[in-house]
Design an enzyme around this catalytic site. Structure first.
Site, short mmCIF file in Angstrom:
data_model
loop_
_atom_site.label_atom_id
_atom_site.label_comp_id
_atom_site.label_asym_id
_atom_site.label_seq_id
_atom_site.Cartn_x
_atom_site.Cartn_y
_atom_site.Cartn_z
N LYS A 61 -1.50 -1.56 -4.18
CA LYS A 61 -2.55 -0.19 -4.20
C LYS A 61 -1.50 0.94 -4.06
O LYS A 61 -0.99 1.01 -2.82
CB LYS A 61 -3.59 -0.66 -2.73
CG LYS A 61 -4.58 0.72 -3.10
CD LYS A 61 -5.20 1.15 -1.67
CE LYS A 61 -6.07 2.44 -1.99
NZ LYS A 61 -6.29 3.14 -0.73
N TYR A 116 0.91 -1.16 -0.03
CA TYR A 116 0.01 -0.03 0.10
C TYR A 116 0.73 1.15 -0.14
O TYR A 116 1.51 1.69 1.09
CB TYR A 116 -0.85 -0.03 1.34
CG TYR A 116 -1.94 1.02 1.32
CD1 TYR A 116 -2.12 2.20 0.31
CD2 TYR A 116 -2.83 1.08 2.27
CE1 TYR A 116 -3.07 2.84 0.55
CE2 TYR A 116 -3.81 1.86 2.60
CZ TYR A 116 -3.91 2.84 1.57
OH TYR A 116 -4.86 3.84 1.90
#
Length: 307
Positions: A169, A141
């Site tokens: 992400k 992330y």
């Protein structure tokens, strides 16, 4: 433990679910149940809890564990469930991941610890140690606005070669970064690249992204699914029309307040006005008050979502 339905790469719309609250440390259980069904009813491809939109760093551990348990039980394998395990403590991240696996989650999501800044070699070493302890596949992330640490493309490339790390992400809002990541990972088609900023969803999918982790899909999941599908099909006319809706949401619901917290306040306020769940926000923030609520109410009446 049920068999995971997580495909590689994970593709589609994976909403970063808000955490419905009644007060600082109490879940809005009825609202949570309604929200999950509201989101899944829009045809999404997964669900991500305890991320930034879910206010994870502000929630007590007891509340995080309760959210994981209730969400996993209700989702019950209908879509892949991703759980954010980011923490300043290595041990707490592992505990969250192990509990998530026991409850039936499909993957963990990890950003860099958000207090001490790390150099890229330190970050690689840290994540390498985490993966040895994890019972679940891992999504990286990249959230430099909150963590103060940017995952360099070269770092992502190195980590993508770890068998347990299956995707990224990216919430950097940097399309040059996205292009570099895509170019460097072209030999690893099973590694998913999902973008957070929904204003970039159409563009990124047209250019090879696997999908989006878009906060607006809490409110209008079918809109984001339809935009994703149109981009995959390269139906440009539909993409242009649906992208306008996404930008309209960004320029109204997300832009009502004065601070960076306005996106979260706007989403929660809208869901409250839609009758889905309570709009309480954990401190240091507070929910919108009456003047802002009336502005959001007006915007909701003007946004026509017919997909």
């Amino acid at each position: 433990m049920r068999k995971s339905n997580l495909m590689r790469p994970l593709k589609g719309i994976v909403p970063p679910m808000i955490t419905p609250l009644l007060d600082r440390d109490t879940l809005d259980v009825e609202g949570l149940e309604k929200l999950i069904e509201h989101i899944l009813g829009g045809g999404v491809h997964g669900l991500f809890i305890l991320g930034t939109t879910g206010e994870a760093p502000s929630l007590s551990y007891d509340l995080r564990y309760e959210l994981i348990k209730r969400t996993s039980k209700q989702v019950n394998g209908r879509v892949p469930l991703l759980v954010g395990v980011t923490d300043t403590s290595f041990s707490e991240s592992i505990k969250l991941a192990r509990f998530s696996a026991e409850q039936g989650a499909d993957a963990a999501v990890l950003a860099p610890p958000y207090y001490f800044s790390q150099g890229q070699p330190e970050l690689i070493e840290y994540i390498g140690h985490v993966t040895k302890e994890l019972p679940l596949p891992l999504f990286l992330y990249n959230m430099p606005g909150c963590t103060k640490v940017h995952m360099d493309p070269e770092t992502v490339m190195i980590l993508s070669e770890y068998p347990r790390i299956i995707g990224l992400k990216d919430s950097s809002c940097d399309m040059m970064y996205f292009h570099k990541i895509r170019a460097m990972l072209k030999q690893n088609p099973e590694f998913a690249v999902l973008l957070g900023p929904e204003e970039l969803l159409a563009e990124s999918v047209l250019l090879g992204a696997d999908g989006g982790v878009n906060g607006g899909a809490n409110m209008f999941p079918s809109l984001y699914v339809a935009l994703y599908n149109a981009a995959v099909k390269k139906d440009i006319d539909t993409v242009v029309e649906l992208h306008k809706k996404v930008v309209q949401i960004s320029m109204t619901i997300y832009s009502t307040g004065r601070y960076g917290s306005s996106v979260l306040k706007g989403i929660k306020c809208a869901l409250g006005l839609m009758g889905v769940c309570n709009d309480f926000i954990s401190e240091p923030f507070h929910r919108f008050r009456d003047p802002e609520r009336e502005i959001i109410r007006k915007f909701l009446s003007e946004i026509k979502i017919d997909v």
